[in-house]
Design an enzyme around this catalytic site. Structure first.
Site, PDB file in Angstrom:
ATOM      1  N   ARG A 202       1.318  -1.242  -0.443  1.00 43.99           N
ATOM      2  CA  ARG A 202       0.351  -0.259   0.088  1.00 43.99           C
ATOM      3  C   ARG A 202       0.791   2.096   0.200  1.00 43.99           C
ATOM      4  O   ARG A 202       1.354   1.880   1.264  1.00 43.99           O
ATOM      5  CB  ARG A 202      -0.774  -0.291   1.573  1.00 43.99           C
ATOM      6  CG  ARG A 202      -1.796   0.963   1.363  1.00 43.99           C
ATOM      7  CD  ARG A 202      -1.650   1.677   2.164  1.00 43.99           C
ATOM      8  NE  ARG A 202      -1.626   1.028   4.072  1.00 43.99           N
ATOM      9  CZ  ARG A 202      -1.067   1.521   5.078  1.00 43.99           C
ATOM     10  NH1 ARG A 202      -0.777   2.353   4.990  1.00 43.99           N
ATOM     11  NH2 ARG A 202      -1.649   0.616   6.028  1.00 43.99           N
TER      12      ARG A 202
ATOM     13  N   HIS B 185      -3.307   4.491   4.782  1.00 44.52           N
ATOM     14  CA  HIS B 185      -4.692   3.487   4.945  1.00 44.52           C
ATOM     15  C   HIS B 185      -5.715   4.246   4.571  1.00 44.52           C
ATOM     16  O   HIS B 185      -6.367   3.326   3.706  1.00 44.52           O
ATOM     17  CB  HIS B 185      -4.120   2.716   6.435  1.00 44.52           C
ATOM     18  CG  HIS B 185      -5.591   2.119   6.569  1.00 44.52           C
ATOM     19  ND1 HIS B 185      -6.024   0.800   5.915  1.00 44.52           N
ATOM     20  CD2 HIS B 185      -6.241   2.178   7.215  1.00 44.52           C
ATOM     21  CE1 HIS B 185      -7.305  -0.021   6.293  1.00 44.52           C
ATOM     22  NE2 HIS B 185      -7.628   1.188   6.953  1.00 44.52           N
TER      23      HIS B 185
ATOM     24  N   TYR C 171       4.724   4.591  11.372  1.00 39.64           N
ATOM     25  CA  TYR C 171       5.207   3.629  11.386  1.00 39.64           C
ATOM     26  C   TYR C 171       5.864   3.050  10.151  1.00 39.64           C
ATOM     27  O   TYR C 171       6.150   1.773  10.384  1.00 39.64           O
ATOM     28  CB  TYR C 171       4.351   2.814  11.873  1.00 39.64           C
ATOM     29  CG  TYR C 171       2.636   2.734  10.741  1.00 39.64           C
ATOM     30  CD1 TYR C 171       2.626   2.271   9.653  1.00 39.64           C
ATOM     31  CD2 TYR C 171       1.680   4.150  10.806  1.00 39.64           C
ATOM     32  CE1 TYR C 171       2.004   2.324   8.319  1.00 39.64           C
ATOM     33  CE2 TYR C 171       0.681   4.377   9.775  1.00 39.64           C
ATOM     34  CZ  TYR C 171       0.766   3.107   8.783  1.00 39.64           C
ATOM     35  OH  TYR C 171      -0.224   3.485   7.961  1.00 39.64           O
TER      36      TYR C 171
HETATM   37  C1  LIG Z   1     -13.594  -6.311  13.212  1.00 34.08           C
HETATM   38  C2  LIG Z   1     -12.568  -4.928  12.803  1.00 34.08           C
HETATM   39  N1  LIG Z   1     -11.944  -4.399  13.646  1.00 34.08           N
HETATM   40  C3  LIG Z   1     -11.003  -3.388  13.576  1.00 34.08           C
HETATM   41  C4  LIG Z   1     -11.951  -2.377  12.510  1.00 34.08           C
HETATM   42  C5  LIG Z   1     -10.793  -1.542  12.296  1.00 34.08           C
HETATM   43  N2  LIG Z   1      -9.808  -1.091  10.964  1.00 34.08           N
HETATM   44  C6  LIG Z   1     -10.072  -0.591  10.147  1.00 34.08           C
HETATM   45  S1  LIG Z   1      -8.821  -1.668   8.845  1.00 34.08           S
HETATM   46  C7  LIG Z   1      -8.045  -2.687   9.519  1.00 34.08           C
HETATM   47  C8  LIG Z   1      -7.512  -3.197   9.422  1.00 34.08           C
HETATM   48  C9  LIG Z   1      -7.390  -3.730   7.746  1.00 34.08           C
HETATM   49  O1  LIG Z   1      -6.002  -4.599   7.122  1.00 34.08           O
HETATM   50  P1  LIG Z   1      -5.616  -5.280   6.278  1.00 34.08           P
HETATM   51  O2  LIG Z   1      -6.798  -6.756   7.215  1.00 34.08           O
HETATM   52  O3  LIG Z   1      -4.699  -6.145   6.563  1.00 34.08           O
HETATM   53  O4  LIG Z   1      -6.480  -4.526   5.067  1.00 34.08           O
HETATM   54  P2  LIG Z   1      -6.118  -3.527   4.476  1.00 34.08           P
HETATM   55  O5  LIG Z   1      -6.580  -2.679   5.106  1.00 34.08           O
HETATM   56  O6  LIG Z   1      -4.715  -3.474   5.165  1.00 34.08           O
HETATM   57  O7  LIG Z   1      -6.694  -3.575   3.131  1.00 34.08           O
HETATM   58  C10 LIG Z   1      -8.561  -2.262  10.963  1.00 34.08           C
HETATM   59  C11 LIG Z   1      -7.708  -2.229  12.443  1.00 34.08           C
HETATM   60  C12 LIG Z   1     -11.749  -3.170  11.773  1.00 34.08           C
HETATM   61  N3  LIG Z   1     -12.747  -2.081  10.050  1.00 34.08           N
HETATM   62  N4  LIG Z   1     -12.390  -3.835  11.671  1.00 34.08           N
END
Ligand SMILES: Cc1ncc(C[n+]2csc(CCOP(=O)(O)OP(=O)(O)O)c2C)c(N)n1
Lengths: 375, 325
Positions: A269, A273, A282
């Site tokens: 990415r 985020h 980070y």
């Molecule tokens: C169950 C849950 N916990 C926390 C969040 C908050 N949150 C949103 S995106 C994220 C990180 C997700 O990372 P990843 O699965 O690697 O996907 P990326 O966004 O990097 O594509 C978090 C912790 C959420 N949306 N759902």
């Protein structure tokens, strides 16, 4: 196997186009299968066009957020190849279950790019019609959609729509962070024991907000599939050709009744985020630079230039198209009306509810009590 | 089919059977629902007759049961999920409140998830912990879900079929300690799903209950009648949406109301109902609406559940208190 760290080279992946634009004829995946693609010049140009347009649309959405027109935006910058490669591998009859970042997949499905923007603007909750566009709504709860996708795939089997070329398959997206969720692991179990026609497509973009991949796993993610009893493989997620090749094969296997596959698209990415995130807290600049050298668009451009299948006029025309689509998107976002207050009460229940009806009525009276109101 | 006497358990089984017969899209899924017929035998014989493609034993993962049922519902099926015991619904809680409840709203009506989540609930069976809980308020608090509880064989038979044919996602509570109680079931009776019902007429006070407590309330009314006090008893049947109009009418007549449920009182359904009755019937009330409920403790060990659970005497005591105001 040693633990992996973000940005570390991942040698065990399928790659068909190097960062320098060198074409690799065929490559063997961790599943032992040999992968290749056979695109026409026109198709190579088409992939380049997709990549450029969705990057531009994404940049426009980021700009719109900065200007206060969107509440938040989850950018796909850097993940274009993973999304176009997999999205283009879908057939009309297939169904995709995305997270909140799969704008490129939607684009490949021919879906109007305005649709996800109403979600991020706060006009609705991403209410396109999944049955019509064959991409389910975006899912915000991490990993929840992997179960929906699996259940949907079980339904395909029940409908007898597997076992041939015209079979249906499901492509389910999630991130590296999501692999730690119970739901994702439960989805793997269900898909495996029900032998469902589903491809799990994990975009390992190395971070879950600020948490690097080593906070989620001690082994490469694709190897998780082993423990659940179906094949897993890793692909260079910045390589649109390889991503297309492995996804197409996995979807075909699914539609022919060979059960699930886990694909880990190893990518990065490039941006934040979401627009609320500050990645400088980070991660270090040199890591980002190292990944910039693996840019998914630059390598396709290098390739088509070397092959002389596109000229300067083509590149200009693609840039023009991207600009045009971005401008069009911007105009439509700005013109997007706010929903009417009383629609708050719409669609809570298919069969309605007297309590909601009563609350709607009271709210309408309250609104009417303001002079000159015309809700 | 003629009217016959069935237990609540058998009535549910007959209702599920009829639903499976009348719509090939109806599926049953859960832990042990196949060969065993469920730990309470509610799905007894259904897999034998409809096959394991329609009556599916699932892996042991509640979020998985509900989450995959959502996908099947999106695909056009009508899954009926069995949660083995009330206390095991929590791993699926996220899928129920965040996904099942909201798909229709989020999609502006384009995606329906016509599913039923069956939960045997409540105590009184001498079980170990997590087997006797009353989690209904968690679900009733969530818009997008409809929540019902049956208390008689007739309702068990009729309501389960109504829930299955409904496009609303429904959390369906079954009074597990009453599974063996018998009553008349007329297969041809029709009545609305989301309606409370007066199960005993009376003039002196209104007693409200649902699920396992309906029997207790009726027993209390019988005992009160011996002392010359006529209690009007309502079975709420629908917990969300509530059907309170007939209850307002009753309270305006009797001037007194006692709400009975097994769930703890703090922020429970009784609190909501007391507030609503106060808003609607303020000038008719002779006393505040009183609640007789489980205590605000975790469900206790089996040797203590008699103290925890509302019984006939606690109901009568509350009725007495409304007369002392
Ligand atoms: C169950 C849950 N916990 C926390 C969040 C908050 N949150 C949103 S995106 C994220 C990180 C997700 O990372 P990843 O699965 O690697 O996907 P990326 O966004 O990097 O594509 C978090 C912790 C959420 N949306 N759902």
């Amino acid at each position: 196997m040693a633990k992996q760290a973000a940005g570390e080279p991942a040698p065990d992946f399928v790659q068909l186009l190097t960062p320098d634009g060198e074409r690799i004829e065929r490559a063997t995946g961790a599943d032992g299968v040999e992968y290749s693609v056979d695109f026409t010049d026109e198709e190579y140009r088409g992939l380049y066009r997709d990549l450029v347009v969705i990057r531009k649309l994404d940049a426009e959405a980021t700009a719109l957020q900065r200007q206060g027109e969107l509440g938040i935006w989850a950018s796909l910058l850097g993940q274009e190849a993973a999304q176009v490669g997999s999205g283009r591998a879908l057939r009309t009859q297939d169904m995709a279950f995305p997270t909140y970042r799969e704008h490129g997949v939607l684009y490949c499905r021919g879906i109007d790019p305005i649709l996800p923007l109403s979600l991020f603007r706060g006009v609705d909750q991403g209410a396109w019609d999944p049955n019509e566009v064959r991409v389910n709504m975006y899912t915000i709860v991490i990993g929840a959609q992997t179960l929906h996708a699996t259940g949907y795939a079980m339904g395909i089997t029940k409908d007898g729509k597997v076992g041939g070329d015209d079979g249906e398959a499901v492509l389910c997206y999630f991130g590296d962070g999501a692999t730690s969720q119970g739901d994702v692991n439960e989805a793997f179990i269900w898909a495996s024991v029900f032998h469902s026609p589903i491809v799990f497509f994990c975009q390992n973009n190395q971070y879950a907000i600020s948490e690097p991949i080593e906070k989620q796993t001690r082994i490469p993610l694709y190897r998780r599939a082993d423990g659940f009893g179906f094949p897993g493989l890793r692909v260079d997620g910045n390589d649109v050709l390889a991503t297309y090749a492995v996804t197409r094969t996995a979807l075909d296997n699914a539609r022919h009744g060979q059960g699930p596959t886990l694909i880990e698209a190893y990518t990065y990415r490039m941006g934040a985020h979401t627009t609320t995130d500050d990645p400088t807290r980070y991660r270090i600049a040199s890591e980002v630079e190292a990944w910039q050298a693996k840019d998914p668009i630059a390598r396709v451009r290098a390739f088509v230039e070397k092959q002389q299948i596109a000229d300067a006029a083509f590149f200009d025309e693609v840039d023009e198209q991207a600009k045009r689509e971005a401008l069009h998107l911007r105009e439509r976002v700005l013109a997007m009306p706010d929903p009417q207050p009383l629609t708050l009460f719409d669609n809570v229940y298919p069969h309605g509810s007297p309590e909601i009806d009563a609350q709607r009525e009271r709210f309408a009276e309250y609104l009417d009590s303001f002079e000159g109101s015309a809700h | 089919m003629m009217a016959e006497k069935l237990t609540i358990g058998k009535a549910l089984n007959a209702g599920l059977r009829r639903a499976l017969e009348s719509d090939p899209k109806v599926l049953i899924m859960g832990e042990d629902v196949g060969k065993l017929g469920g730990v309470f035998r509610i799905t007894d014989g259904l897999q034998k007759d409809f096959g394991d493609d329609r009556v599916m034993d699932t892996p042991l993962a509640e979020s998985g049961i509900i989450g995959t049922a959502i996908g099947l519902a999106i695909r056009g099926y009508r899954p009926v999920c069995e949660i083995q015991f009330d206390g095991f619904v929590y791993p699926a809680y996220d899928q129920i409140v965040s996904q099942v409840a909201k798909m229709y709203y989020r999609s502006q009506g384009k995606v329906k998830v016509p599913m039923v989540i069956r939960i045997p609930f409540g105590g009184g069976i001498g079980a170990v912990e997590h087997h006797s809980e009353s989690p209904e308020a968690y679900f009733a608090h969530t818009a997008g879900l409809k929540v019902v509880a049956c208390s008689s064989p007739q309702d068990a038979y009729t309501m389960i079929q109504q829930a299955i044919t409904s496009d609303d996602p429904i959390v369906f509570f079954e009074p597990k300690r009453r599974y063996h109680e018998k009553g008349e079931v007329d297969p041809d009776l029709t009545y609305p799903l989301h309606a409370s019902r007066r199960v005993r007429p009376g003039t002196d006070a209104t007693v409200l209950a649902y699920g396992p407590m309906v029997r207790t309330a009726l027993d209390a009314a019988t005992a009160a009648a011996e002392d010359g006090r006529e209690l009007e008893v309502f079975d709420l049947r629908t917990l969300s949406p509530l059907d309170l109009a007939p209850i307002y009418e009753s309270v305006r007549r009797t001037g007194r109301c006692v709400m009975v449920h097994e769930a703890p009182s703090n922020v429970g359904l009784g609190a909501e109902i007391a507030a609503r009755i106060t808003e609607e019937c303020f000038y008719s009330l002779e006393a505040p609406v009183l609640r007789v409920t489980g205590y605000d403790t975790p469900y206790p060990a089996a040797r203590l559940e008699e103290e925890f659970l509302p019984d006939l005497d606690r109901v009568l005591d509350a009725v007495d208190r409304t007369f002392r105001w």
